[in-house]
Design a protein around this motif. Structure first.
Motif, PDB file in Angstrom:
ATOM      1  N   TYR A  81       0.849  -1.183   0.000  1.00  0.00           N
ATOM      2  CA  TYR A  81       0.000   0.000   0.000  1.00  0.00           C
ATOM      3  C   TYR A  81       0.889   1.238   0.000  1.00  0.00           C
ATOM      4  CZ  TYR A  81      -3.930  -2.989   1.174  1.00  0.00           C
ATOM      5  OH  TYR A  81      -4.896  -3.951   1.148  1.00  0.00           O
ATOM      6  N   PRO A  82       0.887   2.025  -1.077  1.00  0.00           N
ATOM      7  CA  PRO A  82       1.746   3.205  -1.136  1.00  0.00           C
ATOM      8  C   PRO A  82       1.539   4.167   0.036  1.00  0.00           C
ATOM      9  CG  PRO A  82       0.834   2.746  -3.293  1.00  0.00           C
ATOM     10  CD  PRO A  82       0.153   1.821  -2.318  1.00  0.00           C
ATOM     11  N   GLU A  83       0.313   4.271   0.522  1.00  0.00           N
ATOM     12  CA  GLU A  83       0.030   5.186   1.632  1.00  0.00           C
ATOM     13  C   GLU A  83       0.789   4.779   2.898  1.00  0.00           C
ATOM     14  OE1 GLU A  83      -2.685   3.177   0.354  1.00  0.00           O
ATOM     15  OE2 GLU A  83      -2.850   4.557  -1.322  1.00  0.00           O
ATOM     16  N   ARG A  84       0.988   3.488   3.093  1.00  0.00           N
ATOM     17  CA  ARG A  84       1.660   2.979   4.281  1.00  0.00           C
ATOM     18  C   ARG A  84       3.116   2.628   4.009  1.00  0.00           C
ATOM     19  NH1 ARG A  84      -0.350  -2.657   5.838  1.00  0.00           N
ATOM     20  NH2 ARG A  84       0.965  -3.148   4.081  1.00  0.00           N
ATOM     21  N   ASP A  85       3.393   2.046   2.831  1.00  0.00           N
ATOM     22  CA  ASP A  85       4.700   1.467   2.555  1.00  0.00           C
ATOM     23  C   ASP A  85       5.596   2.337   1.683  1.00  0.00           C
ATOM     24  OD1 ASP A  85       3.984  -0.871   4.013  1.00  0.00           O
ATOM     25  OD2 ASP A  85       2.845  -1.555   2.280  1.00  0.00           O
ATOM     26  N   GLY A  86       5.109   3.478   1.237  1.00  0.00           N
ATOM     27  CA  GLY A  86       5.926   4.435   0.512  1.00  0.00           C
ATOM     28  C   GLY A  86       6.401   3.979  -0.855  1.00  0.00           C
ATOM     29  N   SER A  87       7.616   4.412  -1.196  1.00  0.00           N
ATOM     30  CA  SER A  87       8.135   4.197  -2.546  1.00  0.00           C
ATOM     31  C   SER A  87       8.339   2.721  -2.879  1.00  0.00           C
ATOM     32  CB  SER A  87       9.448   4.953  -2.732  1.00  0.00           C
ATOM     33  OG  SER A  87      10.422   4.481  -1.827  1.00  0.00           O
ATOM     34  N   LEU A  88       8.639   1.889  -1.893  1.00  0.00           N
ATOM     35  CA  LEU A  88       8.814   0.462  -2.149  1.00  0.00           C
ATOM     36  C   LEU A  88       7.528  -0.132  -2.736  1.00  0.00           C
ATOM     37  CD1 LEU A  88      10.610  -2.040  -1.985  1.00  0.00           C
ATOM     38  CD2 LEU A  88       9.786  -2.376   0.343  1.00  0.00           C
ATOM     39  N   ALA A  89       6.395   0.241  -2.188  1.00  0.00           N
ATOM     40  CA  ALA A  89       5.113  -0.267  -2.696  1.00  0.00           C
ATOM     41  C   ALA A  89       4.836   0.247  -4.097  1.00  0.00           C
ATOM     42  CB  ALA A  89       3.992   0.132  -1.754  1.00  0.00           C
ATOM     43  N   LYS A  90       5.196   1.481  -4.363  1.00  0.00           N
ATOM     44  CA  LYS A  90       4.963   2.051  -5.691  1.00  0.00           C
ATOM     45  C   LYS A  90       5.774   1.327  -6.749  1.00  0.00           C
ATOM     46  CE  LYS A  90       3.665   6.538  -3.929  1.00  0.00           C
ATOM     47  NZ  LYS A  90       4.068   7.911  -3.719  1.00  0.00           N
ATOM     48  N   GLU A  91       6.962   0.845  -6.385  1.00  0.00           N
ATOM     49  CA  GLU A  91       7.812   0.129  -7.331  1.00  0.00           C
ATOM     50  C   GLU A  91       7.225  -1.223  -7.732  1.00  0.00           C
ATOM     51  OE1 GLU A  91      11.830  -0.301  -5.963  1.00  0.00           O
ATOM     52  OE2 GLU A  91      11.862   1.762  -5.237  1.00  0.00           O
ATOM     53  N   VAL A  92       6.571  -1.912  -6.813  1.00  0.00           N
ATOM     54  CA  VAL A  92       6.120  -3.279  -7.082  1.00  0.00           C
ATOM     55  C   VAL A  92       4.630  -3.386  -7.376  1.00  0.00           C
ATOM     56  CG1 VAL A  92       7.943  -4.270  -5.681  1.00  0.00           C
ATOM     57  CG2 VAL A  92       5.720  -3.832  -4.651  1.00  0.00           C
ATOM     58  N   ARG A  93       3.904  -2.334  -7.146  1.00  0.00           N
ATOM     59  CA  ARG A  93       2.460  -2.384  -7.334  1.00  0.00           C
ATOM     60  C   ARG A  93       2.094  -1.879  -8.721  1.00  0.00           C
ATOM     61  NH1 ARG A  93      -1.972  -0.726  -2.913  1.00  0.00           N
ATOM     62  NH2 ARG A  93      -3.768  -1.042  -4.205  1.00  0.00           N
ATOM     63  N   PRO A  94       1.573  -2.741  -9.581  1.00  0.00           N
ATOM     64  CA  PRO A  94       1.203  -2.314 -10.936  1.00  0.00           C
ATOM     65  C   PRO A  94       0.095  -1.270 -10.905  1.00  0.00           C
ATOM     66  CG  PRO A  94       1.138  -4.707 -10.723  1.00  0.00           C
ATOM     67  CD  PRO A  94       1.314  -4.140  -9.348  1.00  0.00           C
ATOM     68  N   GLU A  95       0.106  -0.390 -11.878  1.00  0.00           N
ATOM     69  CA  GLU A  95      -0.943   0.627 -11.998  1.00  0.00           C
ATOM     70  C   GLU A  95      -2.326   0.000 -12.078  1.00  0.00           C
ATOM     71  OE1 GLU A  95      -1.424   4.032 -11.867  1.00  0.00           O
ATOM     72  OE2 GLU A  95       0.552   3.856 -10.988  1.00  0.00           O
ATOM     73  N   THR A  96      -2.411  -1.191 -12.637  1.00  0.00           N
ATOM     74  CA  THR A  96      -3.726  -1.831 -12.787  1.00  0.00           C
ATOM     75  C   THR A  96      -4.364  -2.106 -11.436  1.00  0.00           C
ATOM     76  OG1 THR A  96      -2.645  -3.985 -12.955  1.00  0.00           O
ATOM     77  CG2 THR A  96      -3.230  -2.875 -15.009  1.00  0.00           C
ATOM     78  N   TRP A  97      -3.554  -2.334 -10.398  1.00  0.00           N
ATOM     79  CA  TRP A  97      -4.122  -2.551  -9.067  1.00  0.00           C
ATOM     80  C   TRP A  97      -4.839  -1.300  -8.602  1.00  0.00           C
ATOM     81  CZ3 TRP A  97      -0.162  -5.387  -5.494  1.00  0.00           C
ATOM     82  CH2 TRP A  97       0.184  -6.606  -6.069  1.00  0.00           C
ATOM     83  N   THR A  98      -4.209  -0.143  -8.820  1.00  0.00           N
ATOM     84  CA  THR A  98      -4.801   1.117  -8.409  1.00  0.00           C
ATOM     85  C   THR A  98      -6.086   1.366  -9.180  1.00  0.00           C
ATOM     86  OG1 THR A  98      -2.604   1.959  -7.939  1.00  0.00           O
ATOM     87  CG2 THR A  98      -4.351   3.576  -8.115  1.00  0.00           C
ATOM     88  N   CYS A  99      -6.054   1.114 -10.486  1.00  0.00           N
ATOM     89  CA  CYS A  99      -7.258   1.298 -11.302  1.00  0.00           C
ATOM     90  C   CYS A  99      -8.373   0.370 -10.848  1.00  0.00           C
ATOM     91  CB  CYS A  99      -6.949   1.038 -12.771  1.00  0.00           C
ATOM     92  SG  CYS A  99      -5.802   2.222 -13.476  1.00  0.00           S
TER      93      CYS A  99
END
Length: 78
Positions: free
Chosen positions: A52-70
Motif C-alpha cells: 500500500y503506497p500510503e503505508r509502505d511508501g516508494s517500495l510499494a509504488k515500485e512493485v504495485r502495478p498501476e492496474t491494481w490502483t485502477c
C-alpha cells in the motif's frame, strides 16, 4: 507435523512449525527477512503482505502495478 499457535515473540513461529503464515507490513519485509534469516531456514512461508503506497511508501509504488490502483478505484465506485 503440528498445528497451532506459538507463544508471541519474534521468531517463535519459525521455531514452532514447518509452515509459517507471515503477515507483516510490506515495507517491513526486507529488514525482517535479514533479521530472521537463520530462523527461517528452509521453512515454507505463506506471506500475506500487500503493498500500500500510503503505508509502505516508494517500495510499494515500485512493485504495485498501476492496474491494481485502477481496479481499486473501479471497485470503490460500485
Amino acid at each position: 507435523m503440528r498445528a497451532g499457535r506459538p507463544k508471541p515473540g519474534p521468531g517463535r513461529a519459525f521455531a514452532f512449525g514447518d509452515v509459517v503464515l507471515l503477515s507483516i507490513p510490506f515495507v517491513a519485509r526486507p529488514e525482517y527477512g535479514r533479521a530472521m534469516r537463520a530462523a527461517i531456514g528452509a521453512k515454507v512461508i505463506l506471506e500475506t503482505a500487500n503493498p500500500y503506497p500510503e503505508r509502505d511508501g516508494s517500495l510499494a509504488k515500485e512493485v504495485r502495478p498501476e492496474t491494481w490502483t485502477c481496479f481499486a478505484k473501479d471497485r470503490a465506485a460500485e
